[in-house]
Design a protein around this motif. Structure first.
Motif, PDB file in Angstrom:
ATOM      1  N   ALA A  28     -18.195  -3.991   6.383  1.00 36.98           N
ATOM      2  CA  ALA A  28     -18.283  -2.569   6.032  1.00 36.98           C
ATOM      3  C   ALA A  28     -17.981  -2.338   4.553  1.00 36.98           C
ATOM      4  CB  ALA A  28     -17.316  -1.758   6.888  1.00 36.98           C
ATOM      5  N   LYS A  29     -17.413  -3.335   3.893  1.00 36.52           N
ATOM      6  CA  LYS A  29     -17.007  -3.168   2.503  1.00 36.52           C
ATOM      7  C   LYS A  29     -17.802  -4.023   1.522  1.00 36.52           C
ATOM      8  CE  LYS A  29     -12.285  -1.855   3.684  1.00 36.52           C
ATOM      9  NZ  LYS A  29     -12.443  -0.486   3.132  1.00 36.52           N
ATOM     10  N   THR A  30     -18.423  -5.080   2.016  1.00 42.46           N
ATOM     11  CA  THR A  30     -19.145  -5.984   1.129  1.00 42.46           C
ATOM     12  C   THR A  30     -20.359  -6.550   1.849  1.00 42.46           C
ATOM     13  OG1 THR A  30     -18.891  -7.907  -0.336  1.00 42.46           O
ATOM     14  CG2 THR A  30     -17.781  -8.003   1.802  1.00 42.46           C
ATOM     15  N   LYS A  31     -21.081  -7.434   1.189  1.00 41.61           N
ATOM     16  CA  LYS A  31     -22.234  -8.114   1.766  1.00 41.61           C
ATOM     17  C   LYS A  31     -22.042  -9.620   1.589  1.00 41.61           C
ATOM     18  CE  LYS A  31     -24.315  -4.232   2.711  1.00 41.61           C
ATOM     19  NZ  LYS A  31     -24.452  -3.779   4.120  1.00 41.61           N
ATOM     20  N   HIS A 105     -16.430  -5.349  -3.451  1.00 41.15           N
ATOM     21  CA  HIS A 105     -16.488  -4.222  -2.522  1.00 41.15           C
ATOM     22  C   HIS A 105     -17.376  -3.116  -3.086  1.00 41.15           C
ATOM     23  CE1 HIS A 105     -12.750  -5.047   0.195  1.00 41.15           C
ATOM     24  NE2 HIS A 105     -13.557  -6.086   0.088  1.00 41.15           N
ATOM     25  N   ASP A 107     -17.945  -0.140  -1.113  1.00 41.77           N
ATOM     26  CA  ASP A 107     -17.778   1.026  -0.240  1.00 41.77           C
ATOM     27  C   ASP A 107     -17.119   2.206  -0.940  1.00 41.77           C
ATOM     28  OD1 ASP A 107     -15.440  -0.556  -0.395  1.00 41.77           O
ATOM     29  OD2 ASP A 107     -14.611   0.428   1.376  1.00 41.77           O
ATOM     30  N   ARG A 108     -16.828   2.072  -2.227  1.00 41.77           N
ATOM     31  CA  ARG A 108     -16.204   3.155  -2.985  1.00 41.77           C
ATOM     32  C   ARG A 108     -17.096   3.559  -4.160  1.00 41.77           C
ATOM     33  NH1 ARG A 108     -12.485   4.963   0.553  1.00 41.77           N
ATOM     34  NH2 ARG A 108     -11.260   3.238   1.385  1.00 41.77           N
ATOM     35  N   GLU A 241      -9.519   8.174  -3.666  1.00 41.09           N
ATOM     36  CA  GLU A 241     -10.243   7.018  -3.133  1.00 41.09           C
ATOM     37  C   GLU A 241      -9.416   5.740  -3.236  1.00 41.09           C
ATOM     38  OE1 GLU A 241     -13.818   5.621  -5.288  1.00 41.09           O
ATOM     39  OE2 GLU A 241     -14.886   6.169  -3.466  1.00 41.09           O
ATOM     40  N   GLU A 245      -7.840   3.547  -0.122  1.00 40.63           N
ATOM     41  CA  GLU A 245      -8.150   2.124   0.027  1.00 40.63           C
ATOM     42  C   GLU A 245      -6.866   1.304   0.145  1.00 40.63           C
ATOM     43  OE1 GLU A 245     -10.881  -1.390  -1.932  1.00 40.63           O
ATOM     44  OE2 GLU A 245     -10.280   0.285  -3.191  1.00 40.63           O
TER      45      GLU A 245
END
Length: 318
Positions: A28-31, A105, A107-108, A241, A245
């Protein structure tokens, strides 16, 4: 320039290490293509870290070091470039012979890299340490990487370049704003939610006005002075944010009891200082006093050639 921040979580157990690694690798935060490992594989990093420690019979004490490299949301760049900047950072001599798992990451609003370092070298079994001088060298190297990739960090929305020394100079003396900075920083890494953060700040005597309707958080000191979170330096570490986190990291990678004990210890130390300072000459800024004592202790450790123990906290965010 990029901001390096060392995270003082539960880093003395295998469980904490496993949670930290799992956290930075979350889908959900990286690939997958934005994760990697230096001298290890992201998928098996935890087991590889443990094997290294067992091989050298060094399974006690600090198990890992977790830090981030954060970039400005104003940077017009891609996750892939930020990932390359992170890989470049690991080429520094400080990380030689140490296993590191890393992830970018996305997601931010601001892109940032997470790094988990095995505290035991897989080559010679030495423990990872970082002196204040080496930390400055690492920051300078990170700045050079940012220049190479045309990346910058600016001060809030004003577009002015912010020098670390400008804020650090204020930390040498006592001020209500620096005391606030220390309070927010401690509560940031001792809380698992927004509500818990506000409660911890109130325990230290601060009021927190954090609403969805307003872009910024307003803090009110025990003396009644007001300050928004964007006035704390570096501002990127104190946005809503960034705080949320941190709460997520604490919630997933830290032990609730340990966080509570940390806050209780801080409050106990503040009460002790207040009791000793009968004339109230220094008790007005108890966290600044504790910070000063910690700096002295670290200076003594460095003089002995022991380096810094990041698990003790303080002074590692700028």
């Amino acid at each position: 320039m990029a901001i390096l921040e060392f995270i003082n979580g539960a880093n003395k157990t295998y469980s904490g290490m496993n949670k930290a690694i799992s956290y930075i690798l979350q889908h959900a935060k990286t690939k997958p293509h934005l994760t990697g490992g230096k001298d290890c594989s992201p998928k098996t990093a935890f087991n590889e870290f443990v094997i290294t420690k067992q091989n050298f019979r060094k399974e006690k004490g600090r198990q890992f070091v977790h830090f981030t490299q954060s970039f400005s949301p104003e940077d017009k760049t891609t996750p892939e470039i930020i990932n390359e900047a992170g890989k470049k950072l690991l080429e520094h001599e400080i990380f030689k012979n140490f296993q590191v798992v890393h992830a970018t990451h996305i997601d931010r609003k601001h892109l940032h890299n997470h790094f988990i370092i095995n505290t035991v070298s897989q080559v010679n079994g030495k423990k990872w340490q970082l002196s204040a001088k080496e930390l400055e060298m690492l920051k300078q190297y990170s700045d050079e990487i940012c220049k190479e990739f045309n990346l910058i960090i600016v001060d809030g929305e004003k577009g002015n370049y912010k020098k670390r020394g400008e804020y650090r100079a204020g930390s040498k003396g006592q001020s209500w704003k620096y005391e606030l900075f220390l309070a927010v920083r401690e509560c940031k890494w001792s809380s698992r939610s927004k509500e818990e953060f506000i409660d911890n700040m109130e325990r230290l005597g601060y009021k927190v006005d954090w609403t969805e309707e307003r872009k910024y958080i307003t803090f009110t000191t025990p003396e009644g002075k007001k300050c928004r979170n964007r006035k704390l330096y570096p501002p990127e570490q104190f946005t809503k944010e960034a705080l949320i986190e941190a709460f997520e990291i604490n919630s997933q990678a830290a032990d609730e009891k340990e966080l509570k004990n940390r806050m209780d210890l801080i409050l106990t130390m503040i009460q002790m200082l207040s009791g000793e300072d009968k004339n109230h000459k220094q008790g007005k800024y108890p966290l600044s006093m504790l910070e000063g004592q910690a700096r002295k202790e670290r200076a003594i450790e460095e003089a002995k050639g022991r380096g810094l123990d990041w698990s003790r906290g303080s002074g590692n965010e700028m």
